[in-house]
Design a protein around this motif. Structure first.
Motif, PDB file in Angstrom:
ATOM      1  N   ASN A   1       0.966  -1.189  -0.049  1.00 46.58           N
ATOM      2  CA  ASN A   1       0.100   0.138   0.022  1.00 46.58           C
ATOM      3  C   ASN A   1       1.252   0.945   0.045  1.00 46.58           C
ATOM      4  O   ASN A   1       0.141   2.287   0.882  1.00 46.58           O
ATOM      5  CB  ASN A   1      -0.669   0.044   1.591  1.00 46.58           C
ATOM      6  CG  ASN A   1      -2.010  -1.143   0.766  1.00 46.58           C
ATOM      7  OD1 ASN A   1      -1.871  -1.856  -0.152  1.00 46.58           O
ATOM      8  ND2 ASN A   1      -2.572  -1.785   1.683  1.00 46.58           N
ATOM      9  N   TYR A   2       2.073   0.855  -0.509  1.00 50.07           N
ATOM     10  CA  TYR A   2       2.343   2.271  -0.716  1.00 50.07           C
ATOM     11  C   TYR A   2       3.403   2.751  -0.150  1.00 50.07           C
ATOM     12  O   TYR A   2       3.953   4.103   0.577  1.00 50.07           O
ATOM     13  CB  TYR A   2       2.321   3.303  -1.939  1.00 50.07           C
ATOM     14  CG  TYR A   2       1.034   2.806  -2.977  1.00 50.07           C
ATOM     15  CD1 TYR A   2       1.771   2.014  -3.781  1.00 50.07           C
ATOM     16  CD2 TYR A   2       0.095   3.270  -3.022  1.00 50.07           C
ATOM     17  CE1 TYR A   2       1.404   1.921  -5.060  1.00 50.07           C
ATOM     18  CE2 TYR A   2      -0.811   2.090  -4.288  1.00 50.07           C
ATOM     19  CZ  TYR A   2      -0.475   1.962  -5.025  1.00 50.07           C
ATOM     20  OH  TYR A   2      -0.781   1.058  -5.785  1.00 50.07           O
ATOM     21  N   THR A   3       3.958   2.183   1.035  1.00 49.09           N
ATOM     22  CA  THR A   3       4.453   2.440   2.537  1.00 49.09           C
ATOM     23  C   THR A   3       5.879   2.116   2.535  1.00 49.09           C
ATOM     24  O   THR A   3       6.527   1.045   2.030  1.00 49.09           O
ATOM     25  CB  THR A   3       3.560   2.029   3.382  1.00 49.09           C
ATOM     26  OG1 THR A   3       3.903   0.261   3.084  1.00 49.09           O
ATOM     27  CG2 THR A   3       2.257   2.612   3.497  1.00 49.09           C
ATOM     28  N   GLY A   4       7.063   2.587   3.546  1.00 47.32           N
ATOM     29  CA  GLY A   4       8.176   2.325   3.962  1.00 47.32           C
ATOM     30  C   GLY A   4       9.147   3.246   3.105  1.00 47.32           C
ATOM     31  O   GLY A   4       8.705   3.785   2.400  1.00 47.32           O
ATOM     32  N   GLU A   5      10.116   2.283   2.634  1.00 47.47           N
ATOM     33  CA  GLU A   5      11.266   3.109   2.359  1.00 47.47           C
ATOM     34  C   GLU A   5      11.112   3.093   0.405  1.00 47.47           C
ATOM     35  O   GLU A   5      10.105   1.894   0.032  1.00 47.47           O
ATOM     36  CB  GLU A   5      12.097   2.160   2.766  1.00 47.47           C
ATOM     37  CG  GLU A   5      13.128   2.990   3.410  1.00 47.47           C
ATOM     38  CD  GLU A   5      13.876   1.271   3.842  1.00 47.47           C
ATOM     39  OE1 GLU A   5      14.154   0.945   2.793  1.00 47.47           O
ATOM     40  OE2 GLU A   5      14.783   1.913   4.727  1.00 47.47           O
ATOM     41  N   ARG A   6      10.980   4.538   0.006  1.00 51.74           N
ATOM     42  CA  ARG A   6      10.653   4.817  -1.899  1.00 51.74           C
ATOM     43  C   ARG A   6      11.914   4.482  -2.538  1.00 51.74           C
ATOM     44  O   ARG A   6      12.708   5.288  -1.865  1.00 51.74           O
ATOM     45  CB  ARG A   6       9.249   5.964  -1.579  1.00 51.74           C
ATOM     46  CG  ARG A   6       8.880   5.815  -3.394  1.00 51.74           C
ATOM     47  CD  ARG A   6       8.001   7.040  -3.122  1.00 51.74           C
ATOM     48  NE  ARG A   6       8.557   8.497  -3.020  1.00 51.74           N
ATOM     49  CZ  ARG A   6       8.292   9.285  -2.325  1.00 51.74           C
ATOM     50  NH1 ARG A   6       6.695   9.121  -1.944  1.00 51.74           N
ATOM     51  NH2 ARG A   6       8.071  10.026  -2.567  1.00 51.74           N
ATOM     52  N   LEU A   7      11.816   4.311  -3.346  1.00 55.36           N
ATOM     53  CA  LEU A   7      12.653   4.355  -4.467  1.00 55.36           C
ATOM     54  C   LEU A   7      12.584   4.888  -6.091  1.00 55.36           C
ATOM     55  O   LEU A   7      11.530   4.131  -6.163  1.00 55.36           O
ATOM     56  CB  LEU A   7      13.390   3.630  -4.739  1.00 55.36           C
ATOM     57  CG  LEU A   7      15.151   3.226  -5.588  1.00 55.36           C
ATOM     58  CD1 LEU A   7      15.809   4.100  -5.281  1.00 55.36           C
ATOM     59  CD2 LEU A   7      15.535   1.181  -6.041  1.00 55.36           C
ATOM     60  N   GLN A   8      12.621   5.829  -5.948  1.00 52.36           N
ATOM     61  CA  GLN A   8      11.959   6.453  -7.210  1.00 52.36           C
ATOM     62  C   GLN A   8      13.004   6.910  -8.566  1.00 52.36           C
ATOM     63  O   GLN A   8      14.209   7.356  -8.072  1.00 52.36           O
ATOM     64  CB  GLN A   8      12.202   8.067  -7.264  1.00 52.36           C
ATOM     65  CG  GLN A   8      10.786   8.342  -5.857  1.00 52.36           C
ATOM     66  CD  GLN A   8      10.549   9.565  -5.659  1.00 52.36           C
ATOM     67  OE1 GLN A   8       9.081   9.712  -4.698  1.00 52.36           O
ATOM     68  NE2 GLN A   8      11.093  10.727  -5.603  1.00 52.36           N
TER      69      GLN A   8
END
Length: 192
Positions: free
Chosen positions: A111-118
């Protein structure tokens, strides 16, 4: 057409390297240099993302290829010169709406949580081990006009999951993997 040819050449080259036993690590040693992942700027220091994110929540690859990491959505927006009010998720909360246009965003949580890499959608191929994200992707969003693919290089035929343009998958555990189980925490590389 040219993009499709380039994608195939990259995938075939990667397959040959893995078959030869040389591509399962972040970056192979060259000229005696120590193996490293992607280097990023975080709190005025250079960090190796393959080793640790050092507490960062968001790592953003710029068009130049340079990677900057941030503690929060608010810090990311300030560091990148973006409007603080443009975030739909609210201060300090990560969400699908925080993934920028023309990027592929990967999250360690569902659900788009935690660390995010773009990741910029012009890099064509990225080993997720270089970013400390190998086998850790639980949700994904493709905010570009191109198809993206994630691969599991633990098998000789490289099972893949295709992410169409402007598609978002909040929970990769609902997608069956060719070798049993799901795609949750199975992605090893990304191809654009």
């Amino acid at each position: 057409m040219m993009r499709a040819i380039r994608r195939m050449a990259l995938l075939l080259g990667l397959a040959a390297a893995i078959a030869a036993g040389g591509a399962s690590t972040a970056v192979a040693e060259q000229g005696g240099a120590a193996e490293t992942g992607v280097l990023a700027e975080y709190q005025g220091e250079t960090i190796d993302l393959a080793e640790s994110w050092e507490g960062a929540e968001i790592c953003h690859q710029r068009q130049s290829g340079e990677v900057n990491c941030y503690d929060s959505e608010a810090a990311y927006r300030a560091g990148e010169g973006l409007s603080q009010t443009a975030s739909a998720s609210g201060a300090g909360t990560l969400a699908l709406s925080d993934c920028p246009a023309s990027y592929l965003c990967l999250w360690k949580g569902t659900n788009y949580t935690g660390e995010r890499l773009q990741l910029q959608m012009d890099t064509y191929l990225d080993l997720l081990s270089n970013y400390g994200f190998e086998d850790q992707v639980s949700s994904i969003a493709n905010r570009s006009v191109y198809y993206a693919e994630i691969y599991d290089n633990d098998y000789p035929d490289f099972p893949r999951l295709v992410i169409p343009p402007n598609a978002a998958y909040p929970d990769l555990s609902v997608f069956p993997h060719a070798y049993g189980g799901s795609w949750n925490n199975r992605a090893d590389l990304v191809l654009f």
